[in-house]
Design an enzyme around this catalytic site. Sequence first.
Site, PDB file in Angstrom:
ATOM      1  N   LYS A   9       0.842  -1.213   0.000  1.00  0.00           N
ATOM      2  CA  LYS A   9       0.000   0.000   0.000  1.00  0.00           C
ATOM      3  C   LYS A   9       0.872   1.256   0.000  1.00  0.00           C
ATOM      4  O   LYS A   9       0.636   2.202  -0.757  1.00  0.00           O
ATOM      5  CB  LYS A   9      -0.918  -0.014   1.228  1.00  0.00           C
ATOM      6  CG  LYS A   9      -1.676   1.257   1.469  1.00  0.00           C
ATOM      7  CD  LYS A   9      -2.701   1.535   0.386  1.00  0.00           C
ATOM      8  CE  LYS A   9      -3.213   2.969   0.461  1.00  0.00           C
ATOM      9  NZ  LYS A   9      -4.034   3.334  -0.674  1.00  0.00           N
ATOM     10  N   CYS A  17      -3.885  10.505   1.217  1.00  0.00           N
ATOM     11  CA  CYS A  17      -2.993   9.355   1.038  1.00  0.00           C
ATOM     12  C   CYS A  17      -1.587   9.751   0.598  1.00  0.00           C
ATOM     13  O   CYS A  17      -0.635   9.583   1.351  1.00  0.00           O
ATOM     14  CB  CYS A  17      -3.598   8.402   0.008  1.00  0.00           C
ATOM     15  SG  CYS A  17      -5.087   7.598   0.602  1.00  0.00           S
TER      16      CYS A  17
HETATM   17  N1  LIG Z   1     -10.066   8.140   1.156  1.00  0.00           N
HETATM   18  C1  LIG Z   1      -9.363   7.369   0.359  1.00  0.00           C
HETATM   19  O1  LIG Z   1      -9.443   7.498  -0.853  1.00  0.00           O
HETATM   20  C2  LIG Z   1      -8.480   6.262   0.911  1.00  0.00           C
HETATM   21  C3  LIG Z   1      -7.880   5.367  -0.006  1.00  0.00           C
HETATM   22  C4  LIG Z   1      -7.116   4.333   0.491  1.00  0.00           C
HETATM   23  C5  LIG Z   1      -6.906   4.215   1.859  1.00  0.00           C
HETATM   24  N2  LIG Z   1      -7.471   5.099   2.726  1.00  0.00           N
HETATM   25  C6  LIG Z   1      -7.234   4.901   4.156  1.00  0.00           C
HETATM   26  O2  LIG Z   1      -8.443   4.444   4.758  1.00  0.00           O
HETATM   27  C7  LIG Z   1      -8.536   4.958   6.091  1.00  0.00           C
HETATM   28  C8  LIG Z   1      -9.863   5.675   6.245  1.00  0.00           C
HETATM   29  O3  LIG Z   1      -9.854   6.780   5.347  1.00  0.00           O
HETATM   30  P1  LIG Z   1     -11.156   7.604   4.996  1.00  0.00           P
HETATM   31  O4  LIG Z   1     -10.789   8.481   3.861  1.00  0.00           O
HETATM   32  O5  LIG Z   1     -12.326   6.709   4.865  1.00  0.00           O
HETATM   33  O6  LIG Z   1     -11.317   8.477   6.352  1.00  0.00           O
HETATM   34  P2  LIG Z   1     -12.524   9.439   6.754  1.00  0.00           P
HETATM   35  O7  LIG Z   1     -11.944  10.495   7.622  1.00  0.00           O
HETATM   36  O8  LIG Z   1     -13.333   9.811   5.548  1.00  0.00           O
HETATM   37  O9  LIG Z   1     -13.467   8.509   7.642  1.00  0.00           O
HETATM   38  C9  LIG Z   1     -13.096   7.939   8.814  1.00  0.00           C
HETATM   39  C10 LIG Z   1     -14.312   7.850   9.711  1.00  0.00           C
HETATM   40  O10 LIG Z   1     -13.934   7.115  10.885  1.00  0.00           O
HETATM   41  C11 LIG Z   1     -14.621   7.673  11.989  1.00  0.00           C
HETATM   42  N3  LIG Z   1     -13.949   7.250  13.208  1.00  0.00           N
HETATM   43  C12 LIG Z   1     -12.782   7.685  13.743  1.00  0.00           C
HETATM   44  N4  LIG Z   1     -12.481   6.978  14.859  1.00  0.00           N
HETATM   45  C13 LIG Z   1     -13.473   6.079  15.035  1.00  0.00           C
HETATM   46  C14 LIG Z   1     -13.725   5.060  15.982  1.00  0.00           C
HETATM   47  N5  LIG Z   1     -12.897   4.830  17.005  1.00  0.00           N
HETATM   48  N6  LIG Z   1     -14.851   4.331  15.859  1.00  0.00           N
HETATM   49  C15 LIG Z   1     -15.719   4.557  14.850  1.00  0.00           C
HETATM   50  N7  LIG Z   1     -15.524   5.492  13.915  1.00  0.00           N
HETATM   51  C16 LIG Z   1     -14.417   6.233  13.989  1.00  0.00           C
HETATM   52  C17 LIG Z   1     -14.615   9.154  11.718  1.00  0.00           C
HETATM   53  O11 LIG Z   1     -15.629   9.824  12.444  1.00  0.00           O
HETATM   54  C18 LIG Z   1     -14.831   9.200  10.200  1.00  0.00           C
HETATM   55  O12 LIG Z   1     -16.206   9.342   9.864  1.00  0.00           O
HETATM   56  C19 LIG Z   1      -7.307   5.831   6.303  1.00  0.00           C
HETATM   57  O13 LIG Z   1      -6.280   5.080   6.894  1.00  0.00           O
HETATM   58  C20 LIG Z   1      -6.897   6.189   4.894  1.00  0.00           C
HETATM   59  O14 LIG Z   1      -5.525   6.485   4.800  1.00  0.00           O
HETATM   60  C21 LIG Z   1      -8.270   6.101   2.282  1.00  0.00           C
END
Ligand SMILES: NC(=O)c1ccc[n+]([C@@H]2O[C@H](COP(=O)([O-])OP(=O)(O)OC[C@H]3O[C@@H](n4cnc5c(N)ncnc54)[C@H](O)[C@@H]3O)[C@@H](O)[C@H]2O)c1
Length: 409
Positions: free
Chosen positions: A195, A249
């Site tokens: 990743k 990212c």
């Molecule tokens: N957005 C992308 O395109 C993408 C792509 C690949 C990987 N990622 C990875 O995926 C992960 C999530 O990214 P995202 O973009 O979905 O984040 P995001 O910020 O859009 O969503 C995360 C959600 O998790 C919730 N949250 C935080 N702590 C929590 C807990 N203890 N219990 C329940 N909910 C909780 C937050 O309120 C938020 O709504 C990250 O590690 C990111 O690096 C994201």
Amino acid sequence: MKVCVIGLGYIGLPTASILAINGFEVVGVDINKNRVEEIKNLTFKTTEKDLLTLVRGAINSGNLKIKNTPEKADVFIICVPTPIKNNRCDLSYINSAIDSIKPYLEDGNLIIIESTVPPGTSEEIYNKLSKYKNIYLSYCPERVLPGNILKELVDNDRVIGGINKESAERAKKIYDSFVKGKIYLTDCKTAEMVKLMENIYRDVNIALANEFAKISEELDIDVWEAIELSNKHPRVNILRPGPGVGGHCISIDPWFLIEKSKEAKLIRTAREINDSMPNYVANKIKQLTKGKNITIFGVTYKGDVDDVRESPAEKIISFLKEEFNIKCYDPYAKEFKYPLYPIDEAVEDSDLIVVLADHKIFRDLDEKDIKKISEKVRNRVIYDTKNIITKERWEKFGFKVYKLGGKND
Ligand SMILES: NC(=O)c1ccc[n+]([C@@H]2O[C@H](COP(=O)([O-])OP(=O)(O)OC[C@H]3O[C@@H](n4cnc5c(N)ncnc54)[C@H](O)[C@@H]3O)[C@@H](O)[C@H]2O)c1
């Protein structure tokens, strides 16, 4: 089979919904109460095509419940944020997500971590949890493209790392239910590294393009033309320069490897080059403007998305805001640190329009739109850092057009 998805953001909500549509009993959990309410009421904003329809279908099917706290399940999927703090991965969200599921964990449960983490993290989590419970654990990174998440969630190949073979096989069964791409199995550490390597490859390539842009300006060459021609080589694919690398990212993940190894020298330099771009662009803006009123077109971290996280626009504005009056226009951005204006107001008395995101709508502005803008601005100057506008159209209405990495004329 019951699945509990922890974190309902960009990744978690589509994942939970797609699993529900494919017959799993799903509980989607988010600690943010507003988020829970807006999902339940289907009032959440998104630019993801068809996401609203998918979530509505999942909730109406009775298979997707949205809650504030986890409950017992067979599988727990962790999709919480992993931001950086002092150039290191902040694992506090992961740790509290794991703490929140602990009371509900039972022998034989499977935990899948989707959040991006430094290599070795999944093993550490497993080592702690396995003292209490006989669990399976896998690391399954996401590689979707924001703006096209629903399609890529299904079509992309996936890499699944298991803490052991059985963990990987069990996770594969879950993804097999909706993934049409190939699924490759490996161990957790390798999957975590994969990743990071994918995003670092892009960061380093963009840094190279940014360096080419700076050099081209120095040597009076149009970098966009030079890149286009270089990419005619069958084994060359140089990415596009820009005002900085943003998003959740690419601008963050390289640090997760830098913190783990002293050998990450090129990776660090690339980060530094990309991080230098907002300042570089801000200085250029100071040189180009004939007055104090700056209009920003596009504040999201890239084109055609609503995501402003780590957006270069925010950094560029922070360098300029004491000295200039700045008005931003972005029809996609949901929330931004600085006020957003309708286009008419944003260009009123403008001395310089700066394009910072390559939204298609900027390319598509037609003669009627540009004429209207030209009548509102004070100085007809536009600086395009993404090479997205149609130069000739703007020139027709008396605009002087400058490009990042463009010739000096
Ligand atoms: N957005 C992308 O395109 C993408 C792509 C690949 C990987 N990622 C990875 O995926 C992960 C999530 O990214 P995202 O973009 O979905 O984040 P995001 O910020 O859009 O969503 C995360 C959600 O998790 C919730 N949250 C935080 N702590 C929590 C807990 N203890 N219990 C329940 N909910 C909780 C937050 O309120 C938020 O709504 C990250 O590690 C990111 O690096 C994201």
